[in-house]
Design a protein around this motif. Sequence first.
Motif, PDB file in Angstrom:
ATOM      1  N   PHE A 167      -6.204  21.018   8.588  1.00 33.40           N
ATOM      2  CA  PHE A 167      -6.750  19.750   8.084  1.00 33.40           C
ATOM      3  C   PHE A 167      -5.667  18.973   7.352  1.00 33.40           C
ATOM      4  CE2 PHE A 167      -8.568  17.460   4.421  1.00 33.40           C
ATOM      5  CZ  PHE A 167      -9.283  16.488   5.110  1.00 33.40           C
ATOM      6  N   THR A 168      -5.614  17.673   7.592  1.00 31.95           N
ATOM      7  CA  THR A 168      -4.639  16.814   6.922  1.00 31.95           C
ATOM      8  C   THR A 168      -5.359  15.707   6.166  1.00 31.95           C
ATOM      9  OG1 THR A 168      -2.987  17.226   8.643  1.00 31.95           O
ATOM     10  CG2 THR A 168      -2.627  15.327   7.224  1.00 31.95           C
ATOM     11  N   SER A 169      -5.046  15.583   4.877  1.00 36.50           N
ATOM     12  CA  SER A 169      -5.618  14.531   4.039  1.00 36.50           C
ATOM     13  C   SER A 169      -4.648  13.366   3.962  1.00 36.50           C
ATOM     14  CB  SER A 169      -5.904  15.072   2.632  1.00 36.50           C
ATOM     15  OG  SER A 169      -6.210  14.022   1.729  1.00 36.50           O
ATOM     16  N   LYS A 170      -5.154  12.167   4.245  1.00 32.28           N
ATOM     17  CA  LYS A 170      -4.332  10.953   4.173  1.00 32.28           C
ATOM     18  C   LYS A 170      -5.057   9.933   3.295  1.00 32.28           C
ATOM     19  CE  LYS A 170      -4.561  10.593   8.642  1.00 32.28           C
ATOM     20  NZ  LYS A 170      -5.154  11.896   9.001  1.00 32.28           N
ATOM     21  N   ARG A 171      -4.454   9.629   2.163  1.00 29.45           N
ATOM     22  CA  ARG A 171      -5.050   8.649   1.246  1.00 29.45           C
ATOM     23  C   ARG A 171      -4.185   7.394   1.211  1.00 29.45           C
ATOM     24  NH1 ARG A 171      -6.140  10.889  -4.547  1.00 29.45           N
ATOM     25  NH2 ARG A 171      -4.215  12.074  -4.224  1.00 29.45           N
ATOM     26  N   VAL A 172      -4.778   6.271   1.572  1.00 28.85           N
ATOM     27  CA  VAL A 172      -4.081   4.988   1.516  1.00 28.85           C
ATOM     28  C   VAL A 172      -4.642   4.209   0.331  1.00 28.85           C
ATOM     29  CG1 VAL A 172      -3.596   2.820   2.696  1.00 28.85           C
ATOM     30  CG2 VAL A 172      -3.669   4.968   4.002  1.00 28.85           C
ATOM     31  N   LEU A 173      -3.765   3.846  -0.587  1.00 27.17           N
ATOM     32  CA  LEU A 173      -4.183   3.199  -1.828  1.00 27.17           C
ATOM     33  C   LEU A 173      -3.343   1.949  -2.086  1.00 27.17           C
ATOM     34  CD1 LEU A 173      -4.174   6.459  -3.986  1.00 27.17           C
ATOM     35  CD2 LEU A 173      -6.209   5.351  -3.065  1.00 27.17           C
ATOM     36  N   PRO A 174      -3.899   0.978  -2.777  1.00 25.68           N
ATOM     37  CA  PRO A 174      -3.100  -0.197  -3.157  1.00 25.68           C
ATOM     38  C   PRO A 174      -2.116   0.184  -4.259  1.00 25.68           C
ATOM     39  CG  PRO A 174      -5.277  -0.308  -4.158  1.00 25.68           C
ATOM     40  CD  PRO A 174      -5.306   0.868  -3.228  1.00 25.68           C
ATOM     41  N   TYR A 175      -1.058  -0.589  -4.386  1.00 19.13           N
ATOM     42  CA  TYR A 175      -0.067  -0.330  -5.433  1.00 19.13           C
ATOM     43  C   TYR A 175      -0.724  -0.181  -6.809  1.00 19.13           C
ATOM     44  CZ  TYR A 175       4.082  -1.468  -2.543  1.00 19.13           C
ATOM     45  OH  TYR A 175       5.095  -1.470  -1.612  1.00 19.13           O
ATOM     46  N   GLN A 176      -1.779  -0.952  -7.053  1.00 19.33           N
ATOM     47  CA  GLN A 176      -2.403  -0.957  -8.373  1.00 19.33           C
ATOM     48  C   GLN A 176      -2.954   0.404  -8.793  1.00 19.33           C
ATOM     49  OE1 GLN A 176      -2.816  -3.143  -5.996  1.00 19.33           O
ATOM     50  NE2 GLN A 176      -3.146  -5.238  -6.745  1.00 19.33           N
ATOM     51  N   ASP A 177      -3.204   1.279  -7.829  1.00 18.01           N
ATOM     52  CA  ASP A 177      -3.776   2.588  -8.160  1.00 18.01           C
ATOM     53  C   ASP A 177      -2.729   3.621  -8.549  1.00 18.01           C
ATOM     54  OD1 ASP A 177      -6.327   1.734  -7.826  1.00 18.01           O
ATOM     55  OD2 ASP A 177      -6.675   2.706  -5.904  1.00 18.01           O
ATOM     56  N   VAL A 178      -1.454   3.246  -8.476  1.00 20.09           N
ATOM     57  CA  VAL A 178      -0.390   4.150  -8.935  1.00 20.09           C
ATOM     58  C   VAL A 178      -0.138   3.867 -10.416  1.00 20.09           C
ATOM     59  CG1 VAL A 178       2.005   4.885  -8.634  1.00 20.09           C
ATOM     60  CG2 VAL A 178       0.648   4.183  -6.648  1.00 20.09           C
TER      61      VAL A 178
ATOM     62  N   ALA B   9       2.959  -3.798  -9.242  1.00 27.57           N
ATOM     63  CA  ALA B   9       1.529  -3.773  -9.596  1.00 27.57           C
ATOM     64  C   ALA B   9       1.309  -4.419 -10.955  1.00 27.57           C
ATOM     65  CB  ALA B   9       1.016  -2.337  -9.591  1.00 27.57           C
ATOM     66  N   ASP B  10       2.207  -4.149 -11.906  1.00 30.84           N
ATOM     67  CA  ASP B  10       2.090  -4.758 -13.226  1.00 30.84           C
ATOM     68  C   ASP B  10       2.290  -6.274 -13.154  1.00 30.84           C
ATOM     69  OD1 ASP B  10       1.320  -3.029 -15.278  1.00 30.84           O
ATOM     70  OD2 ASP B  10       3.301  -2.149 -15.440  1.00 30.84           O
ATOM     71  N   ALA B  11       3.238  -6.708 -12.344  1.00 30.74           N
ATOM     72  CA  ALA B  11       3.481  -8.145 -12.199  1.00 30.74           C
ATOM     73  C   ALA B  11       2.267  -8.833 -11.589  1.00 30.74           C
ATOM     74  CB  ALA B  11       4.721  -8.380 -11.342  1.00 30.74           C
ATOM     75  N   ASP B  12       1.656  -8.199 -10.591  1.00 30.84           N
ATOM     76  CA  ASP B  12       0.457  -8.762  -9.960  1.00 30.84           C
ATOM     77  C   ASP B  12      -0.690  -8.836 -10.975  1.00 30.84           C
ATOM     78  OD1 ASP B  12       1.802  -8.970  -7.587  1.00 30.84           O
ATOM     79  OD2 ASP B  12       0.941  -7.154  -6.707  1.00 30.84           O
ATOM     80  N   ALA B  13      -0.824  -7.770 -11.778  1.00 32.22           N
ATOM     81  CA  ALA B  13      -1.897  -7.747 -12.771  1.00 32.22           C
ATOM     82  C   ALA B  13      -1.670  -8.803 -13.838  1.00 32.22           C
ATOM     83  CB  ALA B  13      -1.978  -6.359 -13.415  1.00 32.22           C
TER      84      ALA B  13
ATOM     85  N   LYS C 111       0.839  -1.191   0.000  1.00 35.85           N
ATOM     86  CA  LYS C 111       0.000   0.000   0.000  1.00 35.85           C
ATOM     87  C   LYS C 111       0.877   1.244   0.000  1.00 35.85           C
ATOM     88  CE  LYS C 111      -3.983  -1.977   2.472  1.00 35.85           C
ATOM     89  NZ  LYS C 111      -4.839  -1.838   3.685  1.00 35.85           N
ATOM     90  N   ILE C 112       0.299   2.331  -0.498  1.00 40.67           N
ATOM     91  CA  ILE C 112       0.974   3.617  -0.527  1.00 40.67           C
ATOM     92  C   ILE C 112       0.088   4.649   0.163  1.00 40.67           C
ATOM     93  CG2 ILE C 112       0.034   4.134  -2.824  1.00 40.67           C
ATOM     94  CD1 ILE C 112       2.598   5.686  -3.411  1.00 40.67           C
ATOM     95  N   CYS C 113       0.699   5.537   0.927  1.00 33.01           N
ATOM     96  CA  CYS C 113      -0.049   6.599   1.605  1.00 33.01           C
ATOM     97  C   CYS C 113       0.434   7.941   1.086  1.00 33.01           C
ATOM     98  CB  CYS C 113       0.146   6.527   3.120  1.00 33.01           C
ATOM     99  SG  CYS C 113      -0.683   7.875   4.006  1.00 33.01           S
ATOM    100  N   LEU C 114      -0.505   8.761   0.636  1.00 30.74           N
ATOM    101  CA  LEU C 114      -0.214  10.100   0.147  1.00 30.74           C
ATOM    102  C   LEU C 114      -0.840  11.083   1.119  1.00 30.74           C
ATOM    103  CD1 LEU C 114      -1.034   9.421  -3.598  1.00 30.74           C
ATOM    104  CD2 LEU C 114       1.192   9.326  -2.475  1.00 30.74           C
TER     105      LEU C 114
ATOM    106  N   THR D 181       7.831   7.380 -15.602  1.00 35.44           N
ATOM    107  CA  THR D 181       7.562   5.947 -15.703  1.00 35.44           C
ATOM    108  C   THR D 181       6.072   5.740 -15.496  1.00 35.44           C
ATOM    109  OG1 THR D 181       9.730   5.359 -14.816  1.00 35.44           O
ATOM    110  CG2 THR D 181       8.031   3.658 -14.747  1.00 35.44           C
ATOM    111  N   MET D 182       5.472   4.849 -16.283  1.00 38.99           N
ATOM    112  CA  MET D 182       4.041   4.615 -16.133  1.00 38.99           C
ATOM    113  C   MET D 182       3.703   3.146 -16.302  1.00 38.99           C
ATOM    114  SD  MET D 182       2.837   6.434 -19.683  1.00 38.99           S
ATOM    115  CE  MET D 182       1.105   6.380 -19.263  1.00 38.99           C
ATOM    116  N   ARG D 183       2.491   2.788 -15.870  1.00 36.97           N
ATOM    117  CA  ARG D 183       2.040   1.401 -15.964  1.00 36.97           C
ATOM    118  C   ARG D 183       2.073   0.934 -17.404  1.00 36.97           C
ATOM    119  NH1 ARG D 183      -1.469  -0.827 -12.099  1.00 36.97           N
ATOM    120  NH2 ARG D 183      -1.457  -2.611 -13.506  1.00 36.97           N
ATOM    121  N   SER D 184       2.620  -0.243 -17.637  1.00 40.37           N
ATOM    122  CA  SER D 184       2.649  -0.789 -18.994  1.00 40.37           C
ATOM    123  C   SER D 184       1.246  -1.045 -19.492  1.00 40.37           C
ATOM    124  CB  SER D 184       3.464  -2.081 -19.023  1.00 40.37           C
ATOM    125  OG  SER D 184       2.897  -3.045 -18.154  1.00 40.37           O
ATOM    126  N   SER D 185       0.322  -1.373 -18.585  1.00 41.86           N
ATOM    127  CA  SER D 185      -1.059  -1.635 -18.987  1.00 41.86           C
ATOM    128  C   SER D 185      -1.762  -0.377 -19.432  1.00 41.86           C
ATOM    129  CB  SER D 185      -1.833  -2.258 -17.814  1.00 41.86           C
ATOM    130  OG  SER D 185      -1.752  -1.436 -16.674  1.00 41.86           O
TER     131      SER D 185
END
Length: 209
Positions: free
Chosen positions: A70-81, A186-190, A60-63, A96-100
Amino acid sequence: MVAIFLVIAIVGAIVSGVLTDNKKKELVSEIETLDDFTPTQHFMGADGNSGIAIDETRRKICLIRSFGSFTSKRVLPYQDVIASEIAEDGESITKTMRSSQIGGAVVGAVLLGGVGALIGGLSGKTKTKNTVKRIELQISLNDTSNPIHNILFLNIETNRDGIVYKSSFQSAQRWHGIAAAVIRQADADAQSLFATQQQPSISASGSSL
């Protein structure tokens, strides 16, 4: 008179630096209190208003971003990057970007290394200026409401051959590399999931349905 202004400027810079460091510590504390997320690496931006962290165990990644109180915290799975890009004064240096995202369905982790390098080479800008005011890492996300997250690595004008620029750029490169690794995983998992879904179902007797 000049000496007085110089002292005021130095004191102001020190105070600003202390305030920024405190803001960074507050952002780190915010991340460490999240449920189902344990940061293994993190970086807080040069302005103390943005940051990034990854949980390599949970993939997971947190942005994180501060908007005053106010503080915004977004936790996302690798696949969303879906992409990572370094920019200097608004100009793309490498990306660099997702090959898909390039060739329809999942292209696969094997192709990502070549494609990612190609994109990085094509998107780079020729460095003509001797000074740089801003270095930032831009993370593109699979999120239509808030698709971009910027992390600032440099926010003061400095010479390219100086230690401040080199240190800031190296930090940006390191986190761009981390983001690229996230994208590769994320690409390998996909690809693995896609391959599994394409396998024919096997009946209990052992014959294909």
